[in-house]
Design a protein around this motif. Structure first.
Motif, PDB file in Angstrom:
ATOM      1  N   GLY A   1      -0.075 -14.016  -3.896  1.00 30.24           N
ATOM      2  CA  GLY A   1       0.525 -14.692  -2.763  1.00 30.24           C
ATOM      3  C   GLY A   1       0.980 -16.104  -3.050  1.00 30.24           C
ATOM      4  N   THR A   2       1.152 -16.456  -4.334  1.00 30.34           N
ATOM      5  CA  THR A   2       1.544 -17.827  -4.687  1.00 30.34           C
ATOM      6  C   THR A   2       2.998 -18.123  -4.332  1.00 30.34           C
ATOM      7  N   THR A   3       3.826 -17.094  -4.228  1.00 28.08           N
ATOM      8  CA  THR A   3       5.243 -17.310  -3.913  1.00 28.08           C
ATOM      9  C   THR A   3       5.617 -16.727  -2.551  1.00 28.08           C
ATOM     10  N   GLY A   4       4.624 -16.399  -1.745  1.00 23.57           N
ATOM     11  CA  GLY A   4       4.896 -15.822  -0.435  1.00 23.57           C
ATOM     12  C   GLY A   4       3.745 -14.954   0.014  1.00 23.57           C
ATOM     13  N   THR A   5       3.984 -14.126   1.007  1.00 26.47           N
ATOM     14  CA  THR A   5       2.953 -13.233   1.518  1.00 26.47           C
ATOM     15  C   THR A   5       2.534 -12.232   0.439  1.00 26.47           C
ATOM     16  N   PRO A   6       1.217 -12.031   0.232  1.00 29.98           N
ATOM     17  CA  PRO A   6       0.776 -11.056  -0.770  1.00 29.98           C
ATOM     18  C   PRO A   6       1.367  -9.677  -0.526  1.00 29.98           C
ATOM     19  N   LYS A   7       1.742  -9.024  -1.615  1.00 28.24           N
ATOM     20  CA  LYS A   7       2.348  -7.696  -1.523  1.00 28.24           C
ATOM     21  C   LYS A   7       1.432  -6.670  -2.180  1.00 28.24           C
ATOM     22  N   GLY A   8       1.282  -5.530  -1.536  1.00 27.53           N
ATOM     23  CA  GLY A   8       0.375  -4.513  -2.034  1.00 27.53           C
ATOM     24  C   GLY A   8       1.044  -3.518  -2.959  1.00 27.53           C
ATOM     25  N   VAL A   9       0.319  -3.122  -4.003  1.00 27.92           N
ATOM     26  CA  VAL A   9       0.772  -2.102  -4.946  1.00 27.92           C
ATOM     27  C   VAL A   9      -0.186  -0.921  -4.834  1.00 27.92           C
ATOM     28  N   VAL A  10       0.372   0.248  -4.522  1.00 32.37           N
ATOM     29  CA  VAL A  10      -0.446   1.439  -4.301  1.00 32.37           C
ATOM     30  C   VAL A  10      -0.701   2.168  -5.619  1.00 32.37           C
ATOM     31  N   HIS A  11      -1.967   2.488  -5.875  1.00 28.36           N
ATOM     32  CA  HIS A  11      -2.353   3.255  -7.063  1.00 28.36           C
ATOM     33  C   HIS A  11      -2.976   4.563  -6.607  1.00 28.36           C
ATOM     34  N   THR A  12      -2.582   5.645  -7.237  1.00 26.35           N
ATOM     35  CA  THR A  12      -3.120   6.957  -6.898  1.00 26.35           C
ATOM     36  C   THR A  12      -4.345   7.281  -7.740  1.00 26.35           C
ATOM     37  N   GLN A  13      -5.011   8.376  -7.396  1.00 24.54           N
ATOM     38  CA  GLN A  13      -6.152   8.826  -8.189  1.00 24.54           C
ATOM     39  C   GLN A  13      -5.705   9.096  -9.633  1.00 24.54           C
TER      40      GLN A  13
END
Length: 206
Positions: free
Chosen positions: A188-200
């Motif tokens: 979140g250093t350059t804006g709103t934190p963004k989520g990365v989805v990881h599968t099983q």
């Protein structure tokens, strides 16, 4: 590197990799073992507590967390982190690691965007947050791991050690390779934190 064969149950591969790392002999296929790997497996199952009638565990059904639910981890590097991490996977839930240096607004954003149902956190980190966290989020369950923080947090919570009761029987959840296993967020250093989805599957082969 060496090619790995993807198993039918990827979450078990992650747990098995951990067992082999801490106890390569005890994790052997022939005859099982009685070393630290087996003890870790029992501890992890105790924290899941999924089977009705065998205790609530820390994140099991007795406290409302089921497969597919998001569980946030707001912990320092510790044994509790490793145990909770594996327990979430065995339950079929989704782990959401939180950076202890992120601001309260960023933490609130992550918890709300993932609709996290539960969070496991160290006492010292909860003390710093105060009630601002729970007032802005919809957590159903907050589990606190006691550390060296000199004061008590003002947030309503359960204690990790008090939830470690009941039997150890556990049946791992049935998961598919494409099921979501983790949502990891940027700093979140350059804006709103963004989520990365990881599968099983992505966790099992990395």
């Amino acid at each position: 590197g060496q090619q790995r064969v993807f198993p039918g149950d990827p979450v078990l591969l992650v747990a098995e990799d951990f067992r082999r790392a801490i106890d390569p002999v005890g994790a052997g296929l022939a005859g099982g073992g009685t070393g630290e790997g087996d003890e870790m497996a029992r501890v992890v199952d105790r924290h899941v507590g999924q089977v009705p009638g065998h205790g609530h565990g820390v994140i099991g059904r007795g406290l409302g967390v089921a497969a597919g639910d998001c569980v946030a981890l707001y912990l320092h590097n510790s044994a509790e982190y490793v145990i909770a991490d594996l327990a979430i996977l065995k339950l079929g839930a989704v782990k959401v690691p939180l950076n202890e240096y992120q601001s309260l607004p960023d933490l609130v954003h992550i918890l709300n965007e993932t609709t996290a149902k539960a969070m496991i956190a160290h006492k010292s980190l909860l003390v710093e947050l105060g009630k601002g966290l729970t007032d802005q989020c919809k957590l159903s369950l907050l589990v606190m791991v006691v550390d060296q923080a000199p004061v008590e947090p003002t947030i309503e919570h359960h204690l990790w050690r008090e939830l470690l009761v009941g039997g150890l029987d556990f049946i791992p959840a049935e998961v598919e390779a494409g099921d979501v296993a983790m949502i990891a967020y940027t700093g979140g250093t350059t804006g709103t934190p963004k989520g990365v989805v990881h599968t099983q599957q992505s966790l099992a082969i990395n």
